[in-house]
Design a protein around this motif. Structure first.
Motif, mmCIF file in Angstrom:
data_model
loop_
_atom_site.group_PDB
_atom_site.id
_atom_site.type_symbol
_atom_site.label_atom_id
_atom_site.label_comp_id
_atom_site.label_asym_id
_atom_site.label_seq_id
_atom_site.Cartn_x
_atom_site.Cartn_y
_atom_site.Cartn_z
ATOM 1 N N MET A 155 49.755 21.363 53.111
ATOM 2 C CA MET A 155 50.904 20.708 52.480
ATOM 3 C C MET A 155 52.040 20.666 53.481
ATOM 4 O O MET A 155 51.939 21.210 54.581
ATOM 5 C CB MET A 155 51.306 21.453 51.191
ATOM 6 C CG MET A 155 51.763 22.868 51.389
ATOM 7 S SD MET A 155 51.966 23.793 49.825
ATOM 8 C CE MET A 155 50.297 24.369 49.510
ATOM 9 N N ALA A 214 50.876 17.959 49.089
ATOM 10 C CA ALA A 214 52.203 17.694 48.510
ATOM 11 C C ALA A 214 53.321 17.983 49.510
ATOM 12 O O ALA A 214 53.138 18.665 50.515
ATOM 13 C CB ALA A 214 52.402 18.550 47.254
ATOM 14 N N GLU A 215 54.486 17.428 49.189
ATOM 15 C CA GLU A 215 55.721 17.765 49.911
ATOM 16 C C GLU A 215 56.428 18.821 49.082
ATOM 17 O O GLU A 215 56.835 18.566 47.954
ATOM 18 C CB GLU A 215 56.637 16.541 49.990
ATOM 19 C CG GLU A 215 56.040 15.332 50.666
ATOM 20 C CD GLU A 215 56.577 15.150 52.069
ATOM 21 O OE1 GLU A 215 57.536 15.869 52.414
ATOM 22 O OE2 GLU A 215 56.019 14.325 52.803
ATOM 23 N N VAL A 216 56.571 20.013 49.651
ATOM 24 C CA VAL A 216 57.198 21.120 48.928
ATOM 25 C C VAL A 216 58.535 21.448 49.591
ATOM 26 O O VAL A 216 58.620 21.501 50.824
ATOM 27 C CB VAL A 216 56.270 22.365 48.938
ATOM 28 C CG1 VAL A 216 56.939 23.541 48.235
ATOM 29 C CG2 VAL A 216 54.934 22.029 48.292
ATOM 30 N N VAL A 221 58.210 20.058 44.159
ATOM 31 C CA VAL A 221 56.922 19.547 44.616
ATOM 32 C C VAL A 221 56.969 18.032 44.456
ATOM 33 O O VAL A 221 57.177 17.538 43.350
ATOM 34 C CB VAL A 221 55.756 20.152 43.806
ATOM 35 C CG1 VAL A 221 54.431 19.523 44.217
ATOM 36 C CG2 VAL A 221 55.699 21.668 44.006
ATOM 37 N N ASN A 222 56.841 17.343 45.555
ATOM 38 C CA ASN A 222 57.005 15.883 45.577
ATOM 39 C C ASN A 222 58.293 15.470 44.866
ATOM 40 O O ASN A 222 58.325 14.522 44.091
ATOM 41 C CB ASN A 222 55.787 15.185 44.959
ATOM 42 C CG ASN A 222 54.522 15.416 45.781
ATOM 43 O OD1 ASN A 222 54.601 15.531 47.003
ATOM 44 N ND2 ASN A 222 53.387 15.515 45.114
ATOM 45 N N ALA A 257 48.850 21.972 44.950
ATOM 46 C CA ALA A 257 49.867 21.392 45.835
ATOM 47 C C ALA A 257 49.230 20.796 47.087
ATOM 48 O O ALA A 257 49.926 20.484 48.051
ATOM 49 C CB ALA A 257 50.900 22.454 46.208
#
Lengths: 161, 263
Positions: A6, A70-72, A52-53, A67
């Motif tokens: 991620m 995902a963009e965290v 998260v997103n 995740a």
């Protein structure tokens, strides 16, 4: 074990996790990002809120494997690289929006999510949005005041301690 | 938590296949299931995540029906159903807290059928239909009791359909610690009658208060239900409130919902 990849605070992150590994465990124990706190571990307190997103979630109630890709964003990604606090963090400092500080990472991340959707919230909007973030020190007044101030609104009329 | 494998299918067909594995269980938003696993109240060996199934996400409204994909979050419903069915959007927007609404899903709520969950009241009052990978089940046949539904092993709630009433309102009295309803009532007024669904109160889960439905169908006013008393004998009694208290709240919430619609 499953390999998860991620993006955490703009940087690529990966690790091997069990199915049961929570996102907050991955962030704290694998990534060393201990700013995200575990308060209740039962999705009540909100100390573990991350994005998260782009959406606020309780990282104690999401599996790390969910995740995947995902963009965290966590509290560690909020200040500038030189340590300059962002607007919300600075407002918490200016308005004494914390005492022990345990809930603060979650409060700041929830505030950021609120202001993204609702840049000029009313005091009532802020209080409702913080439904899932518990603070045992401040009585919330100064947290609400800080978030209102971070939104660029005059807070001189809001009660504070 | 005991350990488990996680499968991440991207289609309903693949999810159904994965659920055929031994001791497999679907995972939707996880806002109930993950705390349940932490408490070791469930011990699946495989969780089949429904989160990545695009065909189970989204909202559409046409011909007087709102259809919501099973993996659609409460936050999405709160935002996207506001025009077509505002009372339902309001229900979704008051579940839990913002972070919970970003993960929790309608399919998960309806499949779990917690006796204090919000969605079952909305589905039942709206004369809704639960759509699964194999069939469509009318709400009146779907909710069977506390945490019990008509779902078979391995069956997935792929969508939920709601008939849009002429007017509706969801009134809930919060249990302030859990943020679940202590008692909540969804009143839906259709051209051919009124449906009143109650959650949080009965030991058998969500139910229709038929006496109130009959009274309101004849006369949609607060006065029409003012003299009615719900039966508290099979209602939940716990430290938050006795069965008699919950029965009283059923009447109060119903009157408030009717008043809100008539305002």
């Amino acid at each position: 074990m499953t390999e998860v990849k991620m993006t955490v605070n703009g940087k690529a992150a990966s690790g091997n996790v069990e199915g049961r590994t929570l996102l907050v465990q991955f962030l704290r124990e694998d990534m060393g990002l201990t700013g995200t706190h575990v308060g209740c571990d039962t999705s009540q307190c909100g100390a573990c809120v991350v994005h998260v997103n782009g959406e606020a979630v309780k990282s104690c109630t999401m599996l790390a494997v969910e995740a995947q890709g995902a963009e965290v964003s966590t509290i560690e990604g909020q200040a500038a690289p030189d340590g300059t606090l962002n607007t919300i963090q600075q407002a918490f400092q200016d308005h004494h929006g914390l005492q022990c500080g345990f809930c603060t990472p979650g409060m700041v991340m929830s505030a950021a999510a609120l202001l993204k959707d609702n840049p000029k919230p009313t005091e009532s909007d802020v209080r409702h949005y913080l439904d899932g973030n518990i603070c045992r020190c401040t009585g919330y007044h100064n947290i609400v005041k800080a978030i209102m101030a971070a939104s660029g609104q005059d807070v001189s009329a809001i009660a504070g301690e | 938590m005991y350990n488990f494998d996680v499968e991440m299918p991207s289609t309903i067909a693949d999810a159904v296949t994965a659920l055929a594995r031994d001791e497999a269980q679907p995972l939707s938003g996880g806002q109930t299931l993950i705390p349940t696993l932490k408490a070791r109240l469930a011990a699946p060996s495989v969780l089949v995540s429904l989160h990545g199934i695009a065909e189970m996400k989204g909202v559409s409204a046409q011909d007087g029906t709102v259809t919501i994909g099973g993996a659609t979050t409460h936050a999405t419903v709160a935002g996207e159903v506001a025009d077509a069915y505002p009372a339902l959007a309001s229900l979704a927007g008051r579940i839990g807290d913002p972070a919970v609404r970003n993960r929790g899903t309608i399919g998960g709520s309806v499949a779990n059928n917690d006796p204090s969950a919000c969605y079952p009241a909305g589905v039942l009052a709206s004369n809704g239909t639960v759509v699964t990978n194999t069939r469509e089940i009318a709400a009146d046949d779907y909710f069977l009791g506390m945490f019990e539904t008509a779902l078979e092993e391995g069956e997935i709630v792929t969508a939920v359909k709601f008939k849009i009433p002429e007017a509706a309102h969801y009134e809930k009295h919060l249990q302030p610690a859990s943020r679940f309803p202590l008692v909540a009532v969804f009143v839906a007024k259709f051209a051919d009658g009124v449906r009143v669904a109650v959650t949080g109160a009965s030991e058998n889960g969500v139910f229709r208060w038929t006496e109130a439905e009959t009274a309101l169908s004849a006369d949609f006013s607060v006065e029409a239900v003012a003299g009615l008393k719900a039966d508290g004998s099979s209602m939940i009694s716990d430290l938050h409130g006795s069965g008699a208290y919950r029965a009283h709240l059923v009447g109060v919430m119903t009157k408030r919902a009717v008043a809100a619609i008539n305002a």
